[in-house]
Design an enzyme around this catalytic site. Sequence first.
Site, PDB file in Angstrom:
ATOM      1  N   ASP A   9     -84.220 -55.548   9.070  1.00 53.16           N
ATOM      2  CA  ASP A   9     -85.025 -56.765   9.049  1.00 53.16           C
ATOM      3  C   ASP A   9     -84.259 -58.087   8.929  1.00 53.16           C
ATOM      4  OD1 ASP A   9     -86.792 -54.668   8.928  1.00 53.16           O
ATOM      5  OD2 ASP A   9     -87.919 -55.431   7.229  1.00 53.16           O
TER       6      ASP A   9
ATOM      7  N   TYR B 162     -80.885 -56.504   0.801  1.00 53.85           N
ATOM      8  CA  TYR B 162     -81.452 -55.711   1.900  1.00 53.85           C
ATOM      9  C   TYR B 162     -80.406 -55.400   2.973  1.00 53.85           C
ATOM     10  CZ  TYR B 162     -86.133 -54.239   3.629  1.00 53.85           C
ATOM     11  OH  TYR B 162     -87.255 -53.546   4.025  1.00 53.85           O
TER      12      TYR B 162
ATOM     13  N   GLU C  68     -83.634 -46.566  -1.786  1.00 52.41           N
ATOM     14  CA  GLU C  68     -83.794 -47.141  -0.443  1.00 52.41           C
ATOM     15  C   GLU C  68     -82.432 -47.629   0.082  1.00 52.41           C
ATOM     16  OE1 GLU C  68     -86.497 -50.435  -0.554  1.00 52.41           O
ATOM     17  OE2 GLU C  68     -86.597 -50.623   1.617  1.00 52.41           O
TER      18      GLU C  68
HETATM   19  C1  DGY Z   1     -91.383 -54.573   5.422  1.00 50.55           C
HETATM   20  O1  DGY Z   1     -92.560 -54.564   5.054  1.00 50.55           O
HETATM   21  O2  DGY Z   1     -90.480 -55.161   4.817  1.00 50.55           O
HETATM   22  C2  DGY Z   1     -91.016 -53.815   6.604  1.00 50.55           C
HETATM   23  O3  DGY Z   1     -89.652 -53.691   6.756  1.00 50.55           O
HETATM   24  C3  DGY Z   1     -91.644 -54.376   7.837  1.00 50.55           C
HETATM   25  O4  DGY Z   1     -91.593 -53.386   8.776  1.00 50.55           O
END
Ligand code: DGY
Length: 427
Positions: free
Chosen positions: A154, A345, A389
């Site tokens: 992301d 992230y 994660e």
């Molecule tokens: C989130 O909700 O952060 C997801 O990565 C979007 O797909």
Amino acid sequence: MVPSRRLYPHQWSWDAAFIAIGLAYVNPTRAWRDLRSLFEAQWPDGRVPHIVFDPGTAENDYFPGPGFWDVPAYSGRPARGSTGLVQPPLHAVAAWEVYRRAASHGAECARAAGDELAWLYPRLVAQQEYLTTRRDAGGDGLASIVHPWESGLDNSPSWDAAMSAVPADMELLTRFTRRDIENADAAHRPTDVDYARYLGLVLDYRSGGYADADLASRHAFVVECPSFNSILAAAEHALVHIAGVVGADPEIHRRRAARITKAISEHLFDASTQTFRARDVRTGRLSPARCVNGLVPLLLPGLPAAQAAAIMTEAASPRFGLPDRTGLPVPSYDRTAPDFDTLRYWRGPIWINVNWLLRRGMLVHGYRGEAEDLRTAMVRLVHRSGHFEYFHPVTGEGIGAPAFSWTAALSLDLLADRSVPAYARAA
Ligand code: DGY
């Protein structure tokens, strides 16, 4: 299966593929059911949505939820059942992995796997055709993503240059409430400016009916990602094998894999730094950021040997630092970059799924020792820190969701499987 109960309480597309690869060992029936659930939500144009919403989960439990996406009814499915974006098409690779392990669960399981593969094959082909035609916004044989969420990475610095041209309407964050930072530490998540841009891009795409015509001229973010496109080509390699089982023509997939590989090699490789980068279709420029998505083309057996060697050099350098340098899997971003962020992230932390792809690429190109070191480093990290994660790239501490499905699923695979992918180069 959801990626994480609180943070991501629906079905995500590329998560489903990674999860199926782990379920193949312990519950193949569930692996097939997960893949079916995803492909039952496939759009008539072939796109496989990046989220399939669980009707039993309240709108408020995830943002942006079904109401925000406001997807119309299609193919007999009720409105608001999915998003209109896609994610990396890893499903053919996953389906092949589940199929090839089926025999170890007995004859009945092997027969069922053949049926599942036959059901999936035309749908996987339609997914590939959507991405290679409607999403070829640059006209160079590569699929474009229209939103950073489509990459699965992301907030990677790979998108910073292209995203700087996307308006950040901060007012959107007063109209809508982020849920992710209620369920995770804000310092570990994308920033508000990122989020305002993410929402604006969805609203634009949505207002055009999620149509893909003339994307490069009318949409603010149109980018070719080396990792997304490598997975697209790897899917064609998996389809060669799947076609062989279901009685279809494998040749077409062989040709497509070669075509996409050539396009990645020609359009996404920066000769001056010897690295793969994301390309902004609107400006034609390669991103200046050296990110983990630049290592994923190693998955492709047809990659020129010099480019495969360049990836290994980059991976072993202090920028990424293979385990023999750090004892850890590779981070998501160049460790030497001034904006390397150990917490946020995709801007530094270690993710198991991309390391799993990198290890697979090492096996494809015969880097067996490095692949084994990377496998061991991943297993040790998860053993020490848990099925998080993502992980701090210096201390290895777990970050983000604490019980994350793909980390657990891929750990099963890493513990069990030392075999070489079927399409690896002949030694
Ligand atoms: C989130 O909700 O952060 C997801 O990565 C979007 O797909």
